[in-house]
Design an enzyme around this catalytic site. Structure first.
Site, PDB file in Angstrom:
ATOM      1  N   LEU A 164     115.581  15.108  -9.730  1.00 17.23           N
ATOM      2  CA  LEU A 164     114.130  15.240  -9.698  1.00 17.23           C
ATOM      3  C   LEU A 164     113.645  15.982 -10.935  1.00 17.23           C
ATOM      4  CD1 LEU A 164     112.043  16.496  -6.652  1.00 17.23           C
ATOM      5  CD2 LEU A 164     111.618  17.355  -8.940  1.00 17.23           C
ATOM      6  N   TYR A 165     114.278  17.106 -11.244  1.00 14.69           N
ATOM      7  CA  TYR A 165     113.845  17.907 -12.385  1.00 14.69           C
ATOM      8  C   TYR A 165     114.005  17.136 -13.690  1.00 14.69           C
ATOM      9  CZ  TYR A 165     114.161  21.623  -8.900  1.00 14.69           C
ATOM     10  OH  TYR A 165     114.009  22.386  -7.765  1.00 14.69           O
ATOM     11  N   ARG A 166     115.115  16.431 -13.839  1.00 18.29           N
ATOM     12  CA  ARG A 166     115.307  15.649 -15.059  1.00 18.29           C
ATOM     13  C   ARG A 166     114.247  14.559 -15.174  1.00 18.29           C
ATOM     14  NH1 ARG A 166     121.889  15.436 -14.537  1.00 18.29           N
ATOM     15  NH2 ARG A 166     122.339  17.226 -15.888  1.00 18.29           N
TER      16      ARG A 166
END
Length: 209
Positions: free
Chosen positions: A170-172
């Site tokens: 998600l963060y990437r």
């Protein structure tokens, strides 16, 4: 006073009910403090830490409300009225434990200039959690993007388990890259973490409406 906004995030089936919709509201520091027990319960369901660590986590979260630029969002199940997710962050500054620990780690690995570039004007995403039955429907991405939306800082930073997890992906997907890997906040006492950073604003292509 809770600032409520008409922000429906998703509608999806889950193991508990045939359908469920949730809404997000912004919490003032006072509201956040008053709902700490409820939010810590979401953290416990999502992370499954040893029970004896929860009082310490609650204390840390309570202390964060006085940090500059504090912003918190709560996700509520529209049917039951209970919290099923939350996220919060604040302006990172010298003297904050996480900020100083990461600053030392970045300086040691990449040099003082790189540490300053990432941390001098940063938004720290301190916590972002979604209850298991509500994961996998874009709730976490929506909260993260709303949390970081309109922030005055130049960068955003966070830490997450150093593994190929849904949270890491998600963060990437919103623009975060690895700054430190195999990083331990307490040497020998915990699984390794990845410290990740992104320039603001975050990318929105992976968020679901």
């Amino acid at each position: 006073m809770v600032t409520r906004r008409p922000w429906p995030l998703f509608r999806a089936r889950n193991p508990a009910r045939s359908g469920s919709s949730v809404s997000v509201c912004e919490l003032s520091p006072a509201d956040f403090a008053s709902r700490l027990n409820e939010l810590v319960a979401v953290y416990a369901a999502a992370m499954r830490p040893p029970a004896e660590l929860l009082p310490g986590r609650r204390s840390v979260m309570a202390g964060h409300v006085v940090n500059p630029g504090f912003r918190a969002l709560a996700v509520t199940d529209d049917e039951t009225g209970r919290a099923v997710g939350f996220g919060y962050g604040f302006h990172g500054a010298a003297g904050q434990w996480w900020h100083d620990t990461v600053s030392r780690g970045l300086a040691a690995s990449h040099g003082a200039a790189a540490a300053a570039a990432w941390l001098e004007d940063s938004f720290e995403v301190a916590e972002l959690h979604v209850a298991p039955d509500y994961q996998g429907h874009g709730v976490g991405a929506s909260v993260l993007l709303r949390l970081a939306s309109g922030r005055p800082e130049r960068t955003a930073l966070l830490s997450t388990r150093d593994a190929d997890t849904p949270a890491r992906r998600l963060y990437r997907g919103t623009g975060f890259t690895d700054l430190l890997t195999e990083f331990r906040f307490f040497p020998g006492g915990e699984p390794p973490y990845a410290v990740m950073g992104a320039e603001l604003p975050l990318r929105t292509r992976t968020a679901r409406s």
